[in-house]
Design a protein around this motif. Structure first.
Motif, PDB file in Angstrom:
ATOM      1  N   PHE A  25       0.838  -1.194   0.000  1.00  0.00           N
ATOM      2  CA  PHE A  25       0.000   0.000   0.000  1.00  0.00           C
ATOM      3  C   PHE A  25       0.874   1.245   0.000  1.00  0.00           C
ATOM      4  CE2 PHE A  25       0.973  -0.294   4.486  1.00  0.00           C
ATOM      5  CZ  PHE A  25       0.922   1.004   4.975  1.00  0.00           C
ATOM      6  N   PHE A  26       0.258   2.384  -0.304  1.00  0.00           N
ATOM      7  CA  PHE A  26       0.984   3.654  -0.250  1.00  0.00           C
ATOM      8  C   PHE A  26      -0.007   4.805  -0.145  1.00  0.00           C
ATOM      9  CE2 PHE A  26       0.368   2.715  -4.753  1.00  0.00           C
ATOM     10  CZ  PHE A  26      -0.090   3.920  -5.285  1.00  0.00           C
ATOM     11  N   PHE A  27       0.515   5.965   0.198  1.00  0.00           N
ATOM     12  CA  PHE A  27      -0.297   7.165   0.353  1.00  0.00           C
ATOM     13  C   PHE A  27      -0.161   8.064  -0.879  1.00  0.00           C
ATOM     14  CE2 PHE A  27       0.598   5.755   4.633  1.00  0.00           C
ATOM     15  CZ  PHE A  27      -0.602   5.953   5.296  1.00  0.00           C
ATOM     16  N   VAL A  28      -1.251   8.756  -1.191  1.00  0.00           N
ATOM     17  CA  VAL A  28      -1.247   9.782  -2.234  1.00  0.00           C
ATOM     18  C   VAL A  28      -1.541  11.121  -1.569  1.00  0.00           C
ATOM     19  CG1 VAL A  28      -2.376  10.640  -4.331  1.00  0.00           C
ATOM     20  CG2 VAL A  28      -2.007   8.178  -4.023  1.00  0.00           C
ATOM     21  N   VAL A  29      -0.773  12.136  -1.933  1.00  0.00           N
ATOM     22  CA  VAL A  29      -0.963  13.473  -1.377  1.00  0.00           C
ATOM     23  C   VAL A  29      -1.282  14.450  -2.501  1.00  0.00           C
ATOM     24  CG1 VAL A  29       0.158  15.419  -0.215  1.00  0.00           C
ATOM     25  CG2 VAL A  29       0.542  13.077   0.606  1.00  0.00           C
ATOM     26  N   GLY A  30      -2.379  15.165  -2.350  1.00  0.00           N
ATOM     27  CA  GLY A  30      -2.723  16.226  -3.288  1.00  0.00           C
ATOM     28  C   GLY A  30      -2.031  17.508  -2.873  1.00  0.00           C
ATOM     29  N   MET A  31      -1.128  17.978  -3.709  1.00  0.00           N
ATOM     30  CA  MET A  31      -0.260  19.094  -3.323  1.00  0.00           C
ATOM     31  C   MET A  31      -0.946  20.459  -3.404  1.00  0.00           C
ATOM     32  SD  MET A  31       2.377  17.494  -2.366  1.00  0.00           S
ATOM     33  CE  MET A  31       3.627  18.782  -2.176  1.00  0.00           C
ATOM     34  N   VAL A  41      -1.567  21.443   2.812  1.00  0.00           N
ATOM     35  CA  VAL A  41      -0.681  20.445   2.202  1.00  0.00           C
ATOM     36  C   VAL A  41       0.456  20.035   3.126  1.00  0.00           C
ATOM     37  CG1 VAL A  41       0.717  22.200   1.021  1.00  0.00           C
ATOM     38  CG2 VAL A  41       0.652  19.865   0.129  1.00  0.00           C
ATOM     39  N   ASP A  42       0.977  20.949   3.925  1.00  0.00           N
ATOM     40  CA  ASP A  42       2.078  20.598   4.830  1.00  0.00           C
ATOM     41  C   ASP A  42       1.640  19.552   5.841  1.00  0.00           C
ATOM     42  OD1 ASP A  42       3.733  22.383   3.542  1.00  0.00           O
ATOM     43  OD2 ASP A  42       3.458  23.987   4.994  1.00  0.00           O
ATOM     44  N   GLU A  43       0.439  19.732   6.386  1.00  0.00           N
ATOM     45  CA  GLU A  43      -0.070  18.774   7.358  1.00  0.00           C
ATOM     46  C   GLU A  43      -0.381  17.426   6.712  1.00  0.00           C
ATOM     47  OE1 GLU A  43      -1.098  21.853   6.999  1.00  0.00           O
ATOM     48  OE2 GLU A  43      -0.757  22.847   8.934  1.00  0.00           O
ATOM     49  N   VAL A  44      -0.987  17.466   5.515  1.00  0.00           N
ATOM     50  CA  VAL A  44      -1.324  16.223   4.803  1.00  0.00           C
ATOM     51  C   VAL A  44      -0.052  15.450   4.454  1.00  0.00           C
ATOM     52  CG1 VAL A  44      -2.363  15.261   2.706  1.00  0.00           C
ATOM     53  CG2 VAL A  44      -3.462  17.174   3.874  1.00  0.00           C
ATOM     54  N   THR A  45       0.965  16.177   3.989  1.00  0.00           N
ATOM     55  CA  THR A  45       2.230  15.541   3.615  1.00  0.00           C
ATOM     56  C   THR A  45       2.932  14.957   4.831  1.00  0.00           C
ATOM     57  OG1 THR A  45       2.498  17.103   1.780  1.00  0.00           O
ATOM     58  CG2 THR A  45       4.453  15.901   2.486  1.00  0.00           C
ATOM     59  N   GLN A  55      -8.646  16.314   0.644  1.00  0.00           N
ATOM     60  CA  GLN A  55      -7.828  16.068   1.830  1.00  0.00           C
ATOM     61  C   GLN A  55      -7.750  17.254   2.785  1.00  0.00           C
ATOM     62  OE1 GLN A  55      -4.459  14.574  -0.610  1.00  0.00           O
ATOM     63  NE2 GLN A  55      -4.477  12.795   0.726  1.00  0.00           N
ATOM     64  N   TYR A  56      -8.378  18.345   2.441  1.00  0.00           N
ATOM     65  CA  TYR A  56      -8.421  19.501   3.324  1.00  0.00           C
ATOM     66  C   TYR A  56      -9.606  19.439   4.284  1.00  0.00           C
ATOM     67  CZ  TYR A  56     -11.897  20.836  -0.157  1.00  0.00           C
ATOM     68  OH  TYR A  56     -12.984  20.834  -1.000  1.00  0.00           O
ATOM     69  N   MET A  57     -10.455  18.428   4.140  1.00  0.00           N
ATOM     70  CA  MET A  57     -11.704  18.395   4.890  1.00  0.00           C
ATOM     71  C   MET A  57     -11.540  17.975   6.350  1.00  0.00           C
ATOM     72  SD  MET A  57     -14.134  19.527   3.077  1.00  0.00           S
ATOM     73  CE  MET A  57     -15.477  19.007   4.155  1.00  0.00           C
ATOM     74  N   ALA A  58     -10.702  16.980   6.618  1.00  0.00           N
ATOM     75  CA  ALA A  58     -10.568  16.461   7.979  1.00  0.00           C
ATOM     76  C   ALA A  58      -9.200  16.810   8.553  1.00  0.00           C
ATOM     77  CB  ALA A  58     -10.772  14.942   7.998  1.00  0.00           C
ATOM     78  N   HIS A  79      -6.403  13.554   7.141  1.00  0.00           N
ATOM     79  CA  HIS A  79      -7.075  13.024   5.954  1.00  0.00           C
ATOM     80  C   HIS A  79      -6.062  12.302   5.071  1.00  0.00           C
ATOM     81  CE1 HIS A  79     -10.960  13.866   3.541  1.00  0.00           C
ATOM     82  NE2 HIS A  79     -10.451  12.701   3.173  1.00  0.00           N
ATOM     83  N   MET A  80      -6.360  11.052   4.749  1.00  0.00           N
ATOM     84  CA  MET A  80      -5.436  10.223   3.981  1.00  0.00           C
ATOM     85  C   MET A  80      -6.110   9.611   2.764  1.00  0.00           C
ATOM     86  SD  MET A  80      -3.974   8.193   7.285  1.00  0.00           S
ATOM     87  CE  MET A  80      -5.539   8.416   8.141  1.00  0.00           C
ATOM     88  N   LEU A  81      -5.368   9.508   1.673  1.00  0.00           N
ATOM     89  CA  LEU A  81      -5.781   8.713   0.528  1.00  0.00           C
ATOM     90  C   LEU A  81      -4.812   7.545   0.456  1.00  0.00           C
ATOM     91  CD1 LEU A  81      -6.781   9.979  -3.021  1.00  0.00           C
ATOM     92  CD2 LEU A  81      -5.622   7.803  -2.641  1.00  0.00           C
ATOM     93  N   ILE A  82      -5.328   6.340   0.636  1.00  0.00           N
ATOM     94  CA  ILE A  82      -4.498   5.138   0.678  1.00  0.00           C
ATOM     95  C   ILE A  82      -4.853   4.225  -0.489  1.00  0.00           C
ATOM     96  CG2 ILE A  82      -3.771   3.141   2.030  1.00  0.00           C
ATOM     97  CD1 ILE A  82      -4.606   4.596   4.557  1.00  0.00           C
ATOM     98  N   GLU A  83      -3.831   3.816  -1.229  1.00  0.00           N
ATOM     99  CA  GLU A  83      -3.996   2.841  -2.308  1.00  0.00           C
ATOM    100  C   GLU A  83      -3.533   1.474  -1.794  1.00  0.00           C
ATOM    101  OE1 GLU A  83      -4.975   3.595  -5.474  1.00  0.00           O
ATOM    102  OE2 GLU A  83      -4.564   5.727  -5.796  1.00  0.00           O
TER     103      GLU A  83
END
Length: 314
Positions: free
Chosen positions: A228-234, A239-243, A274-277, A280-284
């Motif tokens: 698995f891996f994470f995707v980050v929308g830049m 974005v700093d927190e998501v990354t 990903q700015y909503m929570a 917030h993570m997008l996992i593949e």
């Protein structure tokens, strides 16, 4: 009448002046690639490390209606069947789902949902690995297992099994955004959100399938497990927190199961809600080159990683 006349004049000005400028500054192919890059995390038209254009990004990043009939890679072209009934194939825990939602406790703190709920694995190639009719071989079932695993570890989970990619795949993220907003509004304690996907690749030959299977699987305790891996929308405002969250969990996962997690994928034009929570993570999980059993086998490891990470970082 005057108002309608003004509107017609405005539209005419756009067509006369703006469209020619766009056509000179960016050819059709590049423009379509630009649109695709900002919508789908699993599709890529260029190297993720290449230099990206930054101007006018926010104006198109979430306009998913612009992506109709535009796809890069066969895996991103589902065969839509609007007459299918997604209630025909139910999971083991289906009786616990009411209106496509399962709450493991009254006040959930974690949301699991699927912008592309119709994504299936290698053992369900129907519709170019997109289907409503084979839930047990789809990412929905991985979400069901992840929900159950985390619930057993004490987490209060809300799992949405809504098909945001049907009937219109191109509006998946617009649809899932409404679900996220609704869930966060109804359940104020949710501060962790996971959009669970499976990765997609062009698999045209047996050699492609074999190579992809090797890329996306590993073995633990004699069992083949999907990576698995994470995707980050830049383009997220946070974005700093998501990354940082994706980097921290990836690092933690590598310390426990070094072969299970792949490097983060960063999409320069993406947001993916990903700015909503707060977290917030997008996992593949796996890809269309791995089987549903291999993807489901990884759920227990992902649950362990998330459980330990968030309990240590409360």
């Amino acid at each position: 009448m005057l108002r309608k006349t003004k509107k017609v004049i405005s539209i005419a000005c756009v067509l006369i002046f703006i469209l020619p400028i766009m056509s000179y500054s960016m050819d059709k192919e590049e423009f379509l690639k630009f649109l695709i890059e900002s919508s789908y995390p699993e599709s890529s038209t260029k190297d993720d490390n290449s230099k990206e254009k930054e101007d006018e990004v926010d104006k198109t990043a979430n306009k998913e209606e612009d992506y109709i009939k535009v796809h890069i890679g066969e895996e991103n072209i589902p065969t839509l069947n609007n007459n299918s009934n997604n209630k025909e194939n139910v999971s083991v825990s289906s009786s616990e789902y009411k209106n496509d939602i399962r709450l493991t406790k009254e006040n959930p703190t974690m949301l699991i949902y699927h912008s592309h709920a119709g994504e299936t694995y290698s053992d369900s190639p129907e519709g170019n690995y997109h289907s409503q009719n084979n839930r047990e071989k789809s990412v929905l079932e991985v979400g069901t297992l992840l929900t159950e695993q985390l619930s057993q570890k004490g987490w209060a989970i809300a799992h949405s099994t809504k098909y945001h990619d049907y009937p219109d795949f191109t509006k998946s993220y617009m649809s899932s955004l409404e679900t996220v907003k609704s869930m966060l509004n109804n359940y104020k304690n949710i501060n962790i959100a996971i959009d669970l996907h499976r990765d997609g690749r062009d698999l045209n030959t047996e050699a492609d399938i074999k190579k992809e299977h090797e890329r996306m699987t590993t073995t633990y305790k004699g069992e083949k497990v999907a990576k698995f891996f994470f995707v980050v929308g830049m383009k997220n405002p946070n974005v700093d927190e998501v990354t940082k969250l994706a980097e921290d969990i990836t690092k933690f996962a590598q310390s426990k199961y070094p072969e299970l997690v792949l490097p983060i994928v960063k999409k320069q034009y993406g947001k993916f809600n990903q700015y909503m929570a707060q977290n917030h993570m997008l996992i593949e999980v796996g890809s269309n080159g791995t089987s549903s059993e291999e993807a489901k086998a990884s759920a227990k490891y992902i649950a362990e990683i998330l459980d330990e990470y968030f309990k240590q970082n409360r």
